[in-house]
Design an enzyme around this catalytic site. Structure first.
Site, mmCIF file in Angstrom:
data_model
loop_
_atom_site.group_PDB
_atom_site.id
_atom_site.type_symbol
_atom_site.label_atom_id
_atom_site.label_comp_id
_atom_site.label_asym_id
_atom_site.label_seq_id
_atom_site.Cartn_x
_atom_site.Cartn_y
_atom_site.Cartn_z
ATOM 1 N N CYS A 77 35.922 43.091 45.126
ATOM 2 C CA CYS A 77 35.080 43.093 46.319
ATOM 3 C C CYS A 77 33.595 43.139 45.954
ATOM 4 O O CYS A 77 33.070 42.167 45.413
ATOM 5 C CB CYS A 77 35.509 44.272 47.203
ATOM 6 S SG CYS A 77 34.915 44.107 48.858
ATOM 7 N N HIS A 79 41.356 43.660 48.226
ATOM 8 C CA HIS A 79 41.630 44.948 47.566
ATOM 9 C C HIS A 79 43.067 45.005 47.056
ATOM 10 O O HIS A 79 43.988 45.220 47.837
ATOM 11 C CB HIS A 79 41.389 46.101 48.542
ATOM 12 C CG HIS A 79 39.939 46.320 48.806
ATOM 13 N ND1 HIS A 79 39.145 47.116 48.013
ATOM 14 C CD2 HIS A 79 39.119 45.816 49.755
ATOM 15 C CE1 HIS A 79 37.913 47.101 48.465
ATOM 16 N NE2 HIS A 79 37.867 46.317 49.523
ATOM 17 N N GLU A 133 44.341 47.324 45.337
ATOM 18 C CA GLU A 133 44.779 48.713 45.141
ATOM 19 C C GLU A 133 45.429 49.345 46.365
ATOM 20 O O GLU A 133 46.116 50.346 46.261
ATOM 21 C CB GLU A 133 43.587 49.581 44.683
ATOM 22 C CG GLU A 133 42.487 49.822 45.715
ATOM 23 C CD GLU A 133 41.462 48.688 45.811
ATOM 24 O OE1 GLU A 133 41.738 47.596 45.299
ATOM 25 O OE2 GLU A 133 40.396 48.902 46.403
#
Ligand code: XMP
Length: 513
Positions: free
Chosen positions: A81, A169, A171
């Site tokens: 990002c 993202h 994660e």
């Protein structure tokens, strides 16, 4: 030294989540401030670097920027990002304000499956986006490898230099295959093995504790909570009789809490346990006090006094051990809008006065909570301790509203024991964040048999949460609620009414106080 990935924190609320995902791949990761000098990073010999997301724009006047030399360390770099936009900033691309903010679920289409990040992953993946700015010109040497509806540069790589960028993202749980992308980065691209396990950590920690402590003695305040319990078991393994654990019964504990701690640590682990029964001292000081802040202050101060006296009785100790965890020591990035920065200040627990002249031993300070639990299991601690729900330091005092008297504590203790027992029986206790009883300071009329009663009300509180910062009330099954209410009212003398708390946090808090 462990093989490790360095994660530079630019203020994303997900930085710690990335670190945990890396560790779940059995690779050690450390979070460092965004501006850590490249030379310092080089000394740690990282196998790779990840640049986290962050709330800023790379072009903002006060944007957090890294040392530009990190791109010349010769190790793979993954930008996530905001991290991608840093590539653009430093390696000659362009970032512009996106026409619309890309937020929420998206579909990623992998255009070049030979990119190592997407090894063994399908061509189409669900991903989670959260960014306003957008890469509009690739930095030098990069090419696009995947796109989303909104972005032709959703994933980019410079294969020769092993630089990778993801606009989304990987994660978060809303990117269901994201862990595999992170695993591909750390294993396939950075070449890390799988050396980070709690078994290997245990051996290493034992060596380190022995080296730090030598022949000296260590005291530890054992609360029976997960962190201090795991720290106690670990230290005991490392230094045996050089460790004294001090357990303070403040009279505000839950049912059988003092017994369980004595059973597990005294009789099972056979560690030196100094049991301090100070119930009277605490309860005397709380007499007549109804203000929640005053209660907390009194309990905090009394704890320091009794703990200090107890350490003196424990003999000559040079070290004080504490179960500090990694999230307590990560230096959060002071960027406006960084929620991680606020999380730290919440409920600062266990503060001991500076004049206690001990050196600290903090053997859990590089571990996340879930790792501490695994370490606890590795050390042979029972599930009852390793997976227990959080319990506030001031104990039942925050759940007995109004004046804390021995009798009212006992009522709450009896009701709470029923909640714990039934939640366990329903298979829910270990699945949720917290479930407990609260004693309200109001009495109301009821009938029991032929008799009119005028007794207290118990509120049942059950919440789901990730970290205690926000919480949702749990929709417990009706039959369980019925059983709880019926058992509490029938079995707990002094209670004739039971209510359910259906407040989420915010606007409520988890504890009532
Ligand atoms: P609140 O009530 O603020 O609680 O929503 C958030 C989480 O913190 C726990 N809590 C405490 N923990 N000392 C602690 O160690 C405290 O004084 C304390 N007060 C609240 C609470 O149980 C919940 O998990």
């Amino acid at each position: 030294m462990n093989e490790q990935i360095i994660l530079l924190d630019f203020g994303s609320q997900y930085t710690q989540v990335i670190a945990r995902r890396i560790r779940e791949c059995n690779v050690y990761s450390q979070i460092l401030r965004f501006d850590t000098p490249a030379a310092e990073i080089a000394r740690l010999k990282p196998k790779g670097i990840i640049l986290s997301g962050g709330p800023s724009s790379v072009y903002a006047k006060d944007a957090p920027l890294p040392d530009k030399n990190i791109f010349d360390l010769g190790v793979p770099v993954l930008g996530i990002c905001f991290g991608v936009q840093l590539f653009a900033q430093f390696l000659g691309g362009r970032v512009e304000k996106g026409l619309k903010r890309e937020y929420g679920k998206g579909t990623l289409t992998v255009k070049d499956s030979s990119c190592a990040l997407f090894h063994k992953l399908p061509k189409s993946l669900q991903v989670w986006n959260s960014h306003g700015d957008k890469l509009t010109k690739l930095p030098h040497g990069f090419k696009p490898v995947a796109v989303t509806e909104n972005s032709e540069y959703a994933a980019i790589e410079n294969r020769a230099r092993k630089f990778f960028g993801l606009q989304f993202h990987p994660e978060v749980v809303h990117t269901p295959r994201g862990s595999e992308i992170i695993s591909n980065f750390v294993h396939r691209i950075c070449g890390c093995g799988k050396g980070w396990t709690m078994r290997s950590y245990l051996e290493q920690a034992v060596e380190e504790i022995r080296a730090q402590v030598g022949k000296e003695h260590v005291v530890l305040g054992l609360s029976g909570g997960v962190d201090s319990s795991v720290a106690a078991a670990l230290l005991h393994k490392a230094i045996g009789a050089q460790l004294t654990c001090i357990f303070v019964n403040n009279g505000l504990l839950r049912a059988r809490e003092a017994e369980v701690v004595q059973e597990v640590f005294g009789r099972h682990f056979k560690l030196k346990l100094q049991y301090e029964n100070c119930s009277k001292q605490f309860l005397d000081k709380l007499k007549g006090v109804t203000d929640p802040e005053r209660k907390r202050k009194i309990i905090g101060k009394t704890f320091i006094d009794v703990f200090q006296a107890a350490t003196q009785r424990a003999g000559k100790a040079k070290f004080l051990a504490q179960g500090t965890l990694y999230p307590d020591v990560i230096e959060s990035v002071p960027i406006a809008g960084n929620p991680a920065a606020m999380i730290k200040s919440h409920h600062n627990v266990g503060g001991l006065p500076k004049n206690m002249k001990f050196q600290l031993v903090e053997p859990l300070k590089c571990l996340f909570k879930d790792e501490v639990r695994l370490l606890g299991l590795e050390l042979g601690l029972p599930k009852e301790i390793v997976y227990r729900q959080p319990f506030p330091g001031p104990g039942l005092a925050v759940r007995v509203l109004g004046e804390v008297t021995p009798a009212r504590c006992q009522i709450l203790r009896n009701a709470d024991a029923i909640v714990v027992e039934e939640m366990k029986a329903a298979g829910l206790y270990y699945k949720i964040w917290q479930s407990f009883a609260v004693l309200l300071p109001v009495r109301s009329v009821g009938v029991m048999g032929d008799e009119r009663t005028y007794d207290y009300t118990i509120a049942i509180r059950a919440v789901e949460s990730q970290d205690g910062m926000t919480a949702d009330w749990v929709k417990l099954p009706y039959d369980l609620l019925e059983k709880l209410a019926s058992r509490i009212i029938n079995e707990v003398k002094g209670v004739n009414r039971c209510v359910l708390d259906i407040t989420s946090k915010p606007p409520g808090t988890i504890e009532w106080e």
